[in-house]
Design an enzyme around this catalytic site. Structure first.
Site, PDB file in Angstrom:
ATOM      1  N   CYS A 247     -56.678  25.794 -59.827  1.00  0.00           N
ATOM      2  CA  CYS A 247     -56.344  26.207 -58.456  1.00  0.00           C
ATOM      3  C   CYS A 247     -54.852  26.500 -58.298  1.00  0.00           C
ATOM      4  O   CYS A 247     -54.474  27.484 -57.679  1.00  0.00           O
ATOM      5  CB  CYS A 247     -56.729  25.126 -57.457  1.00  0.00           C
ATOM      6  SG  CYS A 247     -58.493  24.778 -57.408  1.00  0.00           S
ATOM      7  N   HIS A 248     -54.030  25.613 -58.844  1.00  0.00           N
ATOM      8  CA  HIS A 248     -52.593  25.685 -58.543  1.00  0.00           C
ATOM      9  C   HIS A 248     -51.792  26.484 -59.569  1.00  0.00           C
ATOM     10  O   HIS A 248     -50.573  26.622 -59.411  1.00  0.00           O
ATOM     11  CB  HIS A 248     -52.012  24.274 -58.433  1.00  0.00           C
ATOM     12  CG  HIS A 248     -52.603  23.464 -57.322  1.00  0.00           C
ATOM     13  ND1 HIS A 248     -52.384  23.750 -56.004  1.00  0.00           N
ATOM     14  CD2 HIS A 248     -53.420  22.378 -57.339  1.00  0.00           C
ATOM     15  CE1 HIS A 248     -53.028  22.865 -55.241  1.00  0.00           C
ATOM     16  NE2 HIS A 248     -53.673  22.021 -56.032  1.00  0.00           N
TER      17      HIS A 248
ATOM     18  N   CYS B 294     -55.950  20.970 -62.776  1.00  0.00           N
ATOM     19  CA  CYS B 294     -55.012  21.245 -61.679  1.00  0.00           C
ATOM     20  C   CYS B 294     -54.682  22.742 -61.674  1.00  0.00           C
ATOM     21  O   CYS B 294     -54.611  23.391 -60.630  1.00  0.00           O
ATOM     22  CB  CYS B 294     -53.709  20.463 -61.844  1.00  0.00           C
ATOM     23  SG  CYS B 294     -53.897  18.688 -62.025  1.00  0.00           S
TER      24      CYS B 294
ATOM     25  N   CYS C  15     -31.600  -6.530 -47.037  1.00  0.00           N
ATOM     26  CA  CYS C  15     -30.895  -6.180 -48.280  1.00  0.00           C
ATOM     27  C   CYS C  15     -30.349  -4.758 -48.218  1.00  0.00           C
ATOM     28  O   CYS C  15     -29.181  -4.516 -48.518  1.00  0.00           O
ATOM     29  CB  CYS C  15     -31.840  -6.289 -49.479  1.00  0.00           C
ATOM     30  SG  CYS C  15     -32.251  -7.994 -49.937  1.00  0.00           S
ATOM     31  N   HIS C  16     -31.193  -3.805 -47.870  1.00  0.00           N
ATOM     32  CA  HIS C  16     -30.859  -2.400 -48.135  1.00  0.00           C
ATOM     33  C   HIS C  16     -30.116  -1.703 -46.993  1.00  0.00           C
ATOM     34  O   HIS C  16     -29.620  -0.602 -47.180  1.00  0.00           O
ATOM     35  CB  HIS C  16     -32.128  -1.638 -48.524  1.00  0.00           C
ATOM     36  CG  HIS C  16     -32.733  -2.154 -49.791  1.00  0.00           C
ATOM     37  ND1 HIS C  16     -32.108  -2.023 -51.005  1.00  0.00           N
ATOM     38  CD2 HIS C  16     -33.869  -2.843 -50.040  1.00  0.00           C
ATOM     39  CE1 HIS C  16     -32.854  -2.598 -51.951  1.00  0.00           C
ATOM     40  NE2 HIS C  16     -33.921  -3.103 -51.389  1.00  0.00           N
TER      41      HIS C  16
ATOM     42  N   ARG D 157     -42.791  -0.270 -56.390  1.00  0.00           N
ATOM     43  CA  ARG D 157     -41.480  -0.868 -56.082  1.00  0.00           C
ATOM     44  C   ARG D 157     -41.545  -1.661 -54.772  1.00  0.00           C
ATOM     45  O   ARG D 157     -41.023  -2.760 -54.664  1.00  0.00           O
ATOM     46  CB  ARG D 157     -40.424   0.235 -56.008  1.00  0.00           C
ATOM     47  CG  ARG D 157     -39.009  -0.199 -55.712  1.00  0.00           C
ATOM     48  CD  ARG D 157     -38.382  -0.998 -56.841  1.00  0.00           C
ATOM     49  NE  ARG D 157     -38.569  -2.426 -56.687  1.00  0.00           N
ATOM     50  CZ  ARG D 157     -37.714  -3.349 -57.098  1.00  0.00           C
ATOM     51  NH1 ARG D 157     -36.608  -3.022 -57.718  1.00  0.00           N
ATOM     52  NH2 ARG D 157     -37.960  -4.616 -56.933  1.00  0.00           N
TER      53      ARG D 157
ATOM     54  N   CYS E  75     -36.769  -5.320 -45.293  1.00  0.00           N
ATOM     55  CA  CYS E  75     -36.149  -4.288 -46.126  1.00  0.00           C
ATOM     56  C   CYS E  75     -34.674  -4.163 -45.734  1.00  0.00           C
ATOM     57  O   CYS E  75     -33.789  -4.052 -46.582  1.00  0.00           O
ATOM     58  CB  CYS E  75     -36.827  -2.939 -45.910  1.00  0.00           C
ATOM     59  SG  CYS E  75     -38.603  -2.926 -46.183  1.00  0.00           S
TER      60      CYS E  75
ATOM     61  N   CYS F  23     -57.326  15.708 -54.429  1.00  0.00           N
ATOM     62  CA  CYS F  23     -57.644  16.856 -55.275  1.00  0.00           C
ATOM     63  C   CYS F  23     -58.606  16.454 -56.384  1.00  0.00           C
ATOM     64  O   CYS F  23     -59.562  17.156 -56.677  1.00  0.00           O
ATOM     65  CB  CYS F  23     -56.374  17.422 -55.909  1.00  0.00           C
ATOM     66  SG  CYS F  23     -55.720  18.875 -55.079  1.00  0.00           S
TER      67      CYS F  23
ATOM     68  N   CYS G 193     -40.695  -5.612 -54.255  1.00  0.00           N
ATOM     69  CA  CYS G 193     -39.726  -6.091 -53.268  1.00  0.00           C
ATOM     70  C   CYS G 193     -40.357  -7.127 -52.336  1.00  0.00           C
ATOM     71  O   CYS G 193     -39.769  -8.177 -52.083  1.00  0.00           O
ATOM     72  CB  CYS G 193     -39.205  -4.926 -52.423  1.00  0.00           C
ATOM     73  SG  CYS G 193     -37.667  -4.208 -53.022  1.00  0.00           S
TER      74      CYS G 193
END
Lengths: 109, 138, 284
Positions: C102-103, C99, C203-204, C241, C200, C137, C245
């Site tokens: 380049c970065h 990585c 609940c949220h 996650r 979703c 990448c 759910c």
């Protein structure tokens, strides 16, 4: 587990003579309890770190007997008295015989 | 003991009190205490046990212990399949006789800390920790 | 009593009033002394929602769990960040690159990146999540094998990149070329799935702050991802996650990395526009 375990220690770099300092340690380790079963229903064998010690210039600060109820990535916080300049040595003992070590130097002055 | 759905519902009607009992009682915990104390009398008090009343997840429960004048503190989870958690042996350069760690609790149960004092006596503290079952199968 | 009995006790807990209200707290989150924005005004695109302000999932956890996120040493998720920092400098693949080739320095080159992902990639003509970009990448520039989308090494690399934006406000674009994907994500967010017929939002959005069994429902914000969960003691990805759910609604789930979850991630990320990037957070 020998490859995966990596210790981290947080301790002050300097102290006054006789000062009590707080130390935190964390080591990456699965702490396989020996209670879990894999997909075929057979028990995954226990594989834990069973002992942790901290010494200062060869004198014991704390010596911990660890059991499978210690969580994954074992964490400890405790206090050490620093009488003089020297090295804090931390050692973790794995069930498989591996030993992981870390050293932190504390300057008194 | 097997529970059918119907049994479970029936239980719900009459046995709410059940939920406040430790979910399993383990004689091994008493044995571990006896092995540590050599059967000596254990006084209540003189030990601080800092544990949450309700743990959000039993897999990682923060626990702290301290006892003035102790040489060692044993921590037990009385309801775990194996009750031993850790024994902290304090050396000459211990800055205090305290320690914090994170532990696993298999369910709601008593956590016990027993301190071995410099004079050979023993003291203990007990704290009930409720372990919740997460909303989403957790 | 055995574990069957435990199940029975679990059922008893359900038999108690299923939803009791428990407010999110008003504590202040500092990480290594730096204050995070954990409550923010409602983004304009949420005007038609039931929310009045947006807030981090951190407010819904108890004090012990909250404390574990407030210092990097106490946060076990940082162990994975250290692993990824080593991976950053490790040469992999046929191009003989890491990585860093380049970065260079991750602290400089990746600052601000997490805050704007998922985002449009003009060259590829698609919405890319951070995980997609990492794998792109790896396969295109390094000639290396991609990480499995919701694997440990992927979560760790996402965490390493995320931590460089910590404290910066989430600022995901929702218009222009990403608008269609965002609309698709919104549709998924409000679609009821599974035998339990839960979206979703069920609940949220409609029930955050309430208890679902013994768990305190959050707004489902993802500004803290990847997140170290006490439950499985490892870093968890957003798509991991999402999958959990959707599974809990008793539905067949979409796969991590699928177009559906990419769209959902864009939409859910945008619901947190204005909150600080917190990852890797600590949750139960």
């Amino acid at each position: 587990m020998a490859d995966g375990a990596k210790p981290r220690v947080k301790a002050p770099k300097s102290a006054s003579a006789g000062e009590v300092v707080t130390i935190k340690t964390l080591i990456s380790h699965k702490m396989e309890s020996g209670q879990r079963k894999n997909k075929d229903g057979s028990v995954i064998p226990r594989s834990i770190i069973n002992r942790f010690t901290c010494e200062f210039n060869g004198t014991s600060v704390i010596d911990v007997k660890m059991e499978p109820a210690i969580s994954t990535n074992p964490y400890f916080e405790f206090e050490a008295k620093i009488p003089e300049s020297g090295d804090l040595k931390f050692t973790w003992y794995d069930d498989d015989g591996s030993v992981y070590e870390d050293v932190k130097t504390v300057q008194v002055g | 003991m097997d529970f059918t759905r119907r049994d479970t519902l029936a239980l719900g009607a009459g046995a709410v009190a059940l939920t406040v009992l430790p979910f399993r009682v383990n004689a091994a915990g008493e044995d571990a205490i006896a092995a540590f104390t050599g059967g000596a009398e254990v006084a209540e008090g003189g030990v601080n046990l800092d544990a949450p009343e309700i743990a959000e997840n039993g897999n990682t429960v923060p626990i702290g212990v301290s006892a003035e004048g102790a040489t060692a503190i044993m921590l037990l989870a009385m309801g775990n399949p194996t009750p031993g958690v850790a024994t902290f042996n304090y050396g000459e350069l211990a800055g205090s006789t305290m320690a914090s760690t994170r532990i696993r609790l298999a369910g709601t149960q008593d956590v016990v800390a027993i301190a071995k004092m410099a004079d050979g006596s023993f003291a203990k503290a007990t704290k009930n920790v409720k372990v919740t079952i997460g909303g989403c199968g957790g | 009593m055995n574990f069957k009995a435990l199940t029975a006790i679990a059922a008893l807990m359900v038999a108690a009033p299923a939803l009791t209200f428990a407010d999110p707290d008003n504590d202040t989150l500092t990480i290594n002394g730096e204050e995070m924005v954990t409550k923010a005004p409602l983004p304009a695109h949420l005007e038609d929602s039931m929310l009045t302000e947006i807030m981090s999932g951190w407010h819904f956890r108890n004090d012990d769990t909250q404390a574990m996120q407030m210092d990097d040493f106490d946060n076990p998720g940082m162990l994975a960040v250290e692993d990824a920092a080593a991976a950053w400098d490790t040469v992999e693949g046929t191009a003989g690159k890491s990585c860093a080739s380049c970065h260079e320095n991750v602290e400089d080159s990746m600052k601000g990146v997490r805050a704007v992902y998922p985002k449009w990639n003009e060259k590829a003509g698609e919405v890319r999540t951070l995980a997609m970009q990492i794998n792109n990448c790896r396969t295109e520039n390094m000639g290396a094998e991609p990480y499995k989308y919701d694997s440990g090494p992927m979560a760790a690399m996402e965490a390493l990149i995320t931590v460089q934006s910590r404290g910066m406000p989430v600022d995901v674009a929702i218009d222009g070329p990403v608008a269609d994907t965002w609309e698709k994500g919104k549709e998924i967010y409000y679609t009821r799935f599974g035998q339990l017929e839960l979206s979703c939002a069920s609940c949220h959005e409609q029930n955050y702050g309430n208890m679902i069994r013994a768990d305190h429902l959050s707004q489902g914000q993802i500004n803290g991802f990847p997140t170290y969960r006490l439950k499985n003691a490892k870093l968890n990805t957003v798509h991991g996650r999402f999958k959990g759910c959707v599974r809990d609604t008793r539905a067949e789930t979409f796969s991590p990395g699928s177009p559906e979850f990419v769209a959902l991630e864009l939409y859910v990320a945008s619901r947190g526009n204005g909150l600080s990037v917190e990852g890797p957070s600590v949750r139960n």
